[in-house]
Design an enzyme around this catalytic site. Structure first.
Site, PDB file in Angstrom:
ATOM      1  N   ILE A   1       0.876  -1.168  -0.021  1.00  9.98           N
ATOM      2  CA  ILE A   1       0.146   0.102  -0.032  1.00  9.98           C
ATOM      3  C   ILE A   1       0.805   1.247  -0.064  1.00  9.98           C
ATOM      4  O   ILE A   1       0.560   2.173  -0.737  1.00  9.98           O
ATOM      5  CB  ILE A   1      -0.990   0.076   1.258  1.00  9.98           C
ATOM      6  CG1 ILE A   1      -1.900  -1.320   1.206  1.00  9.98           C
ATOM      7  CG2 ILE A   1      -1.730   1.436   1.329  1.00  9.98           C
ATOM      8  CD1 ILE A   1      -2.838  -1.394   2.282  1.00  9.98           C
TER       9      ILE A   1
ATOM     10  N   ALA B   1     -11.408   2.549   3.948  1.00 14.50           N
ATOM     11  CA  ALA B   1     -10.542   2.751   3.022  1.00 14.50           C
ATOM     12  C   ALA B   1     -10.537   1.250   1.890  1.00 14.50           C
ATOM     13  O   ALA B   1     -10.093   1.398   0.950  1.00 14.50           O
ATOM     14  CB  ALA B   1      -8.927   2.841   3.348  1.00 14.50           C
ATOM     15  N   PHE B   2     -10.608   0.207   2.548  1.00 11.78           N
ATOM     16  CA  PHE B   2     -10.787  -1.139   1.713  1.00 11.78           C
ATOM     17  C   PHE B   2     -11.813  -1.313   1.035  1.00 11.78           C
ATOM     18  O   PHE B   2     -11.931  -2.019   0.069  1.00 11.78           O
ATOM     19  CB  PHE B   2     -10.492  -2.218   2.666  1.00 11.78           C
ATOM     20  CG  PHE B   2     -11.977  -2.423   3.284  1.00 11.78           C
ATOM     21  CD1 PHE B   2     -12.805  -3.478   2.906  1.00 11.78           C
ATOM     22  CD2 PHE B   2     -12.234  -1.741   4.596  1.00 11.78           C
ATOM     23  CE1 PHE B   2     -14.075  -3.554   3.648  1.00 11.78           C
ATOM     24  CE2 PHE B   2     -13.730  -1.818   5.191  1.00 11.78           C
ATOM     25  CZ  PHE B   2     -14.511  -2.897   4.698  1.00 11.78           C
TER      26      PHE B   2
ATOM     27  N   GLU C   1     -11.854   2.637  17.668  1.00 12.83           N
ATOM     28  CA  GLU C   1     -12.819   3.061  16.875  1.00 12.83           C
ATOM     29  C   GLU C   1     -14.101   2.396  17.457  1.00 12.83           C
ATOM     30  O   GLU C   1     -15.128   3.081  17.113  1.00 12.83           O
ATOM     31  CB  GLU C   1     -12.244   2.891  15.562  1.00 12.83           C
ATOM     32  CG  GLU C   1     -11.887   1.715  15.016  1.00 12.83           C
ATOM     33  CD  GLU C   1     -11.286   1.648  13.884  1.00 12.83           C
ATOM     34  OE1 GLU C   1     -11.363   0.631  12.968  1.00 12.83           O
ATOM     35  OE2 GLU C   1     -10.548   2.555  13.468  1.00 12.83           O
TER      36      GLU C   1
ATOM     37  N   HIS D   1     -13.438   3.659   8.820  1.00 16.52           N
ATOM     38  CA  HIS D   1     -12.454   2.466   8.335  1.00 16.52           C
ATOM     39  C   HIS D   1     -12.974   1.810   7.079  1.00 16.52           C
ATOM     40  O   HIS D   1     -13.385   0.484   7.140  1.00 16.52           O
ATOM     41  CB  HIS D   1     -12.503   1.471   9.622  1.00 16.52           C
ATOM     42  CG  HIS D   1     -11.102   0.443   9.473  1.00 16.52           C
ATOM     43  ND1 HIS D   1     -10.714   0.175  10.621  1.00 16.52           N
ATOM     44  CD2 HIS D   1     -10.572   0.081   8.494  1.00 16.52           C
ATOM     45  CE1 HIS D   1      -9.615  -0.767  10.403  1.00 16.52           C
ATOM     46  NE2 HIS D   1      -9.646  -0.702   8.932  1.00 16.52           N
TER      47      HIS D   1
ATOM     48  N   ARG E   1      -3.686   1.843  11.022  1.00 22.64           N
ATOM     49  CA  ARG E   1      -4.228   1.444  12.123  1.00 22.64           C
ATOM     50  C   ARG E   1      -4.384   2.692  13.148  1.00 22.64           C
ATOM     51  O   ARG E   1      -3.515   3.359  13.122  1.00 22.64           O
ATOM     52  CB  ARG E   1      -3.541   0.444  12.712  1.00 22.64           C
ATOM     53  CG  ARG E   1      -3.764  -1.180  12.186  1.00 22.64           C
ATOM     54  CD  ARG E   1      -5.016  -1.603  12.521  1.00 22.64           C
ATOM     55  NE  ARG E   1      -5.414  -2.909  12.107  1.00 22.64           N
ATOM     56  CZ  ARG E   1      -5.885  -3.051  11.038  1.00 22.64           C
ATOM     57  NH1 ARG E   1      -6.324  -2.393   9.981  1.00 22.64           N
ATOM     58  NH2 ARG E   1      -6.136  -4.731  10.527  1.00 22.64           N
TER      59      ARG E   1
END
Length: 340
Positions: free
Chosen positions: A157, A308-309, A266, A306, A237
């Site tokens: 990444i 981004a994936f 989170e 969360h 993370r």
């Protein structure tokens, strides 16, 4: 074998139903393992394999796994595995497999999207426009061209993020415990120490794993070494950043803005009914929740949940690899193991 998939949304459910893993007894559950109902437990208590996602409100260790005495494999649908107690799994003889690569382009593109939004105040301008507010002078941003971006972590990444940054005409500083010499040569990037990266970067983007060594990598001491007005991007993370220190440095102006797809603790924001047994942990969670909510509301910070994936392409690649992991395991072969 009995295989149970937790955290199954509509897209995942449709894909798995069309491509079942081996000829096994498969159950798809929308909820996470920590919210299993008594009725569900009766049906899945003899599960041989479970597949989970990263959104668990507590560590998957003895408390959550002990009731599943037949468990032989945890197939996590993620690259990260810090939500699983590997020591307990090793002790129990439970294999743990991950998805090593699924979307370097997916996450890097999202990180660049966060940076563009922070640098050009896009979300703020859009929200104002929808409210009938026009304040052009309030949206003055800055060009990425010619700026220096520091990339911490040059795995798949991080390397893709470097390619994108180069495409924008940015200068790149990189830090990694294990520099990729071939990538360095091909893309003409400079590997430097963390101190040099802090001092020389206009923007810092995190692409490092969550480890004991990386815990609160960005804190008061590291922020003090950075340029005034530095921009922080984190799609890795949450615990890489001390949230309280970040917030203090945003208030002071030392940090000019942040794009955060991850936050420390989170899941406590989502699962607000969590009660921890350890008093010290309760205090830590409470403090992080307060700070996270302050970050959510700050005008120079963009926080997303969360995701981004979460492109359809990456989700399919994650599921394909997970199914192959399970199929190999059923066939007697362990692949993509994260237990050393």
């Amino acid at each position: 074998m009995k295989i149970v998939f937790f955290d199954v949304d509509k897209l995942t459910g449709q894909y798995l139903a069309a491509r079942p893993a081996c000829k096994c007894d498969i159950m798809l559950l929308e909820n996470s393992i920590e919210t299993v109902t008594p009725e569900q437990y009766k049906q899945i208590k003899d599960a041989d394999v479970i597949s989970v996602f990263v959104h668990s409100s507590e560590l998957m260790g003895e408390k959550l796994l002990a009731p599943y005495q037949s468990l032989k494999l945890i197939a996590t649908r993620s690259t990260g595995f810090d939500h699983i107690d590997l020591e307990y799994c090793k002790k129990r003889g439970i294999a743990v497999e991950n998805v090593p690569r699924y979307g370097e382009a997916t996450v890097a593109e999202y990180a660049m999207g966060l940076l563009l939004n922070v640098s050009r105040r896009i979300i703020t301008a859009r929200n104002d426009m929808s409210d009938g507010i026009y304040k052009i002078k309030h949206y003055t941003g800055f060009d990425l061209y010619g700026r220096t971006i520091g990339i911490i972590g040059t795995g798949a990444i991080g390397r893709h993020m470097i390619k994108l940054a180069k495409g924008f005409g940015m200068n790149v500083l990189a830090y990694d415990l294990y520099p990729n010499e071939e990538f360095k040569r091909i893309y003409n990037i400079n590997y430097v120490s963390l101190e040099e990266l802090y001092a020389g970067s206009d923007i810092i983007s995190l692409h490092a794993p969550s480890t004991k060594e990386n815990y609160h990598l960005l804190n008061d001491k590291s922020f003090a070494k950075m340029k005034d007005g530095v921009i922080i991007i984190n799609t890795a993370r949450g615990d890489l950043i001390d949230a309280e220190d970040l917030y203090k440095n945003i208030l002071s102006g030392k940090v000019g803005g942040a794009g955060l797809d991850v936050l420390e603790d989170e899941d406590f924001i989502i699962h607000d009914d969590i009660i921890m047994e350890e008093e010290d942990r309760n205090i830590s969670l409470a403090m992080n929740t307060i700070v996270n909510n302050k970050l959510l509301k700050h005008k120079h910070v963009i926080v997303t949940p969360h995701i981004a994936f979460n492109s359809i392409d990456a989700v399919y690649r994650i599921l394909d690899t997970t199914l192959k992991n399970i199929e190999n395991f059923v066939g007697g072969k362990v692949v993509n193991s994260v237990i050393k």
